[in-house]
Design a protein around this motif. Structure first.
Motif, short mmCIF file in Angstrom:
data_model
loop_
_atom_site.label_atom_id
_atom_site.label_comp_id
_atom_site.label_asym_id
_atom_site.label_seq_id
_atom_site.Cartn_x
_atom_site.Cartn_y
_atom_site.Cartn_z
N UNK A 168 14.17 -34.58 36.69
CA UNK A 168 13.13 -33.94 37.51
C UNK A 168 12.08 -33.25 36.64
N UNK A 169 12.54 -32.39 35.73
CA UNK A 169 11.62 -31.53 34.96
C UNK A 169 10.54 -32.32 34.23
N UNK A 170 10.96 -33.39 33.53
CA UNK A 170 10.01 -34.16 32.74
C UNK A 170 8.98 -34.85 33.64
N UNK A 171 9.42 -35.28 34.83
CA UNK A 171 8.50 -35.91 35.80
C UNK A 171 7.53 -34.86 36.32
N UNK A 172 8.05 -33.68 36.65
CA UNK A 172 7.22 -32.62 37.19
C UNK A 172 6.16 -32.18 36.19
N UNK A 173 6.53 -32.11 34.92
CA UNK A 173 5.63 -31.61 33.89
C UNK A 173 4.59 -32.63 33.45
N UNK A 174 4.82 -33.92 33.72
CA UNK A 174 3.91 -34.94 33.21
C UNK A 174 3.12 -35.65 34.31
N UNK A 221 13.34 -28.45 28.83
CA UNK A 221 12.79 -29.72 29.31
C UNK A 221 11.36 -29.57 29.80
N UNK A 222 11.04 -28.47 30.46
CA UNK A 222 9.69 -28.28 30.98
C UNK A 222 8.69 -28.12 29.84
N UNK A 223 9.13 -27.49 28.75
CA UNK A 223 8.29 -27.37 27.55
C UNK A 223 8.12 -28.73 26.89
N UNK A 264 5.59 -30.69 28.88
CA UNK A 264 4.21 -30.23 28.62
C UNK A 264 3.74 -30.70 27.25
N UNK A 265 4.64 -30.67 26.27
CA UNK A 265 4.28 -31.12 24.92
C UNK A 265 3.91 -32.60 24.90
N UNK A 266 4.74 -33.43 25.55
CA UNK A 266 4.45 -34.85 25.59
C UNK A 266 3.23 -35.16 26.45
N UNK A 267 2.97 -34.32 27.43
CA UNK A 267 1.75 -34.49 28.23
C UNK A 267 0.51 -34.34 27.36
N UNK A 268 0.55 -33.39 26.43
CA UNK A 268 -0.56 -33.22 25.48
C UNK A 268 -0.62 -34.39 24.50
N UNK A 269 0.53 -34.84 24.05
CA UNK A 269 0.56 -35.97 23.12
C UNK A 269 -0.05 -37.23 23.75
N UNK A 270 0.22 -37.42 25.05
CA UNK A 270 -0.27 -38.61 25.74
C UNK A 270 -1.69 -38.45 26.29
N UNK A 271 -2.29 -37.27 26.11
CA UNK A 271 -3.62 -37.04 26.69
C UNK A 271 -4.59 -38.15 26.27
N UNK A 272 -5.32 -38.74 27.24
CA UNK A 272 -6.20 -39.88 26.93
C UNK A 272 -7.44 -39.50 26.12
N UNK A 273 -7.81 -38.21 26.07
CA UNK A 273 -9.03 -37.80 25.38
C UNK A 273 -8.78 -37.22 23.99
N UNK A 322 9.76 -39.92 25.99
CA UNK A 322 9.89 -38.46 25.86
C UNK A 322 11.33 -38.01 26.12
N UNK A 323 11.98 -38.61 27.11
CA UNK A 323 13.36 -38.25 27.43
C UNK A 323 14.31 -38.66 26.32
N UNK A 324 14.11 -39.85 25.77
CA UNK A 324 14.97 -40.34 24.68
C UNK A 324 14.82 -39.45 23.46
N UNK A 325 13.59 -39.03 23.16
CA UNK A 325 13.36 -38.14 22.01
C UNK A 325 14.13 -36.83 22.18
N UNK A 326 14.17 -36.31 23.39
CA UNK A 326 14.83 -35.02 23.63
C UNK A 326 16.35 -35.15 23.68
N UNK A 327 16.87 -36.21 24.32
CA UNK A 327 18.30 -36.26 24.61
C UNK A 327 19.12 -36.99 23.56
#
Length: 295
Positions: free
Chosen positions: A232-238, A118-120, A123-132, A166-171
């Motif tokens: 928790x994990x997905x919130x912490x990572x994003x 989940x933490x990975x 992080x992956x979705x955090x990069x996907x959502x990056x505004x730049x 992101x959670x729906x994609x994973x679960x």
């Protein structure tokens, strides 16, 4: 003189390592957390554990922050479960169809998103959502859906829904696996007989498929409710609960209270209230299913 062990003593001897392990890893921390929730363990105020009874529970339940976090958690849980059940059932029905080419390959790779930690995943979705330089912005701009890059995690409402995605994609894959297993146990001759009798696709789904999935549906709903309320994990990572507390769910609030603010009693109280909510929801699901079966 040696005395042989009785059957009961031998059985206890075999399960003793497991009992010790369960007590050490599960029961002892639960008991200790309960004790913390009944004491005043606030290290920032030099309080070292005086007994206060239910005062922490009363304080937390009278705090609007708790109810706001509960509302966000409930929204996350309800939307994610509904989407995962709908998508999971649709995908399971699709790849269970023998007419679909490559269904064996699809069945083997469908679990991959769930297998990612989940933490990975966060992080992956955090990069996907990056505004730049995020992939989502680049894709949508190339498709001429947006004119300029968006900050997908920049506003509370948008951030919560992006985390839901992101959670729906994973679960969803694990839901697919459960439904697929149940579908493959269904007698194919029942469907053939219904089709001969003139039952259409929707009728076969409503009167044959859905009743056969009822038991596994309860298992999936209970399992996903427990996981969604503990997110928790997905919130912490994003987002770390932001922006403007827009993704501040109960578990992350408990984490902040205990480890950032050093209010261990408040964090423990949050944890037990989350556990109580999950237990009540699970009990309600089981009662509802039994009532429907009795009818």
């Amino acid at each position: 003189m040696k005395r042989d062990l009785t059957e009961k003593q031998f059985a206890w001897l075999l399960i003793l390592p497991a009992v010790i392990l369960v007590f050490g890893l599960d029961l002892y921390p639960l008991i200790e957390t309960l004790i913390y929730s009944l004491r005043d363990m606030n290290l920032t105020a030099n309080h070292y554990g005086s007994f206060v009874g239910l005062k922490n529970y009363i304080t937390v339940l009278s705090d609007t922050v708790f109810w706001q976090s509960l509302g966000r958690t409930a929204y996350f849980a309800i939307v994610s479960i509904v989407l995962e059940l709908g998508l999971g059932m649709a995908i399971a029905l699709l790849i269970n169809d023998k007419k679909i080419k490559g269904r064996r390959f699809l069945q083997s790779i469908i679990i991959l998103p769930w297998a990612i930690p989940t933490i990975v995943n966060g992080a992956m979705w955090n990069w996907i959502y990056n505004p730049d330089f995020g992939a989502l912005n680049a894709l949508l701009k190339q498709l001429h859906i947006i004119d300029q890059y968006q900050s997908w995690l920049g506003t509370p409402w948008t951030a919560m829904n992006m985390i839901l995605l992101a959670d729906v994609w994973k679960m969803t894959p694990i839901v697919v696996i459960f439904f697929l297993a149940a579908l493959q146990l269904t007698n194919a001759s029942v469907y053939e007989a219904a089709q001969i009798d003139g039952a259409g696709l929707l009728r076969r789904f409503w009167y044959i498929t859905l009743p056969n999935l009822k038991s596994i549906l309860l298992v999936v709903v209970v399992m996903r409710t427990m996981e969604a309320f503990k997110v928790f994990d997905i919130i912490y990572a994003t987002t770390r609960g932001g922006p403007a507390d827009g993704t501040m769910v109960l578990t992350f609030q408990a984490y902040l209270k205990a480890f950032n603010n050093l209010e261990y009693s408040t964090g423990a109280t949050y944890s037990y209230l989350i556990a109580l909510l999950i237990a009540l929801l699970t009990f309600s699901y089981v009662r509802l299913l039994k009532r429907k079966e009795a009818k």
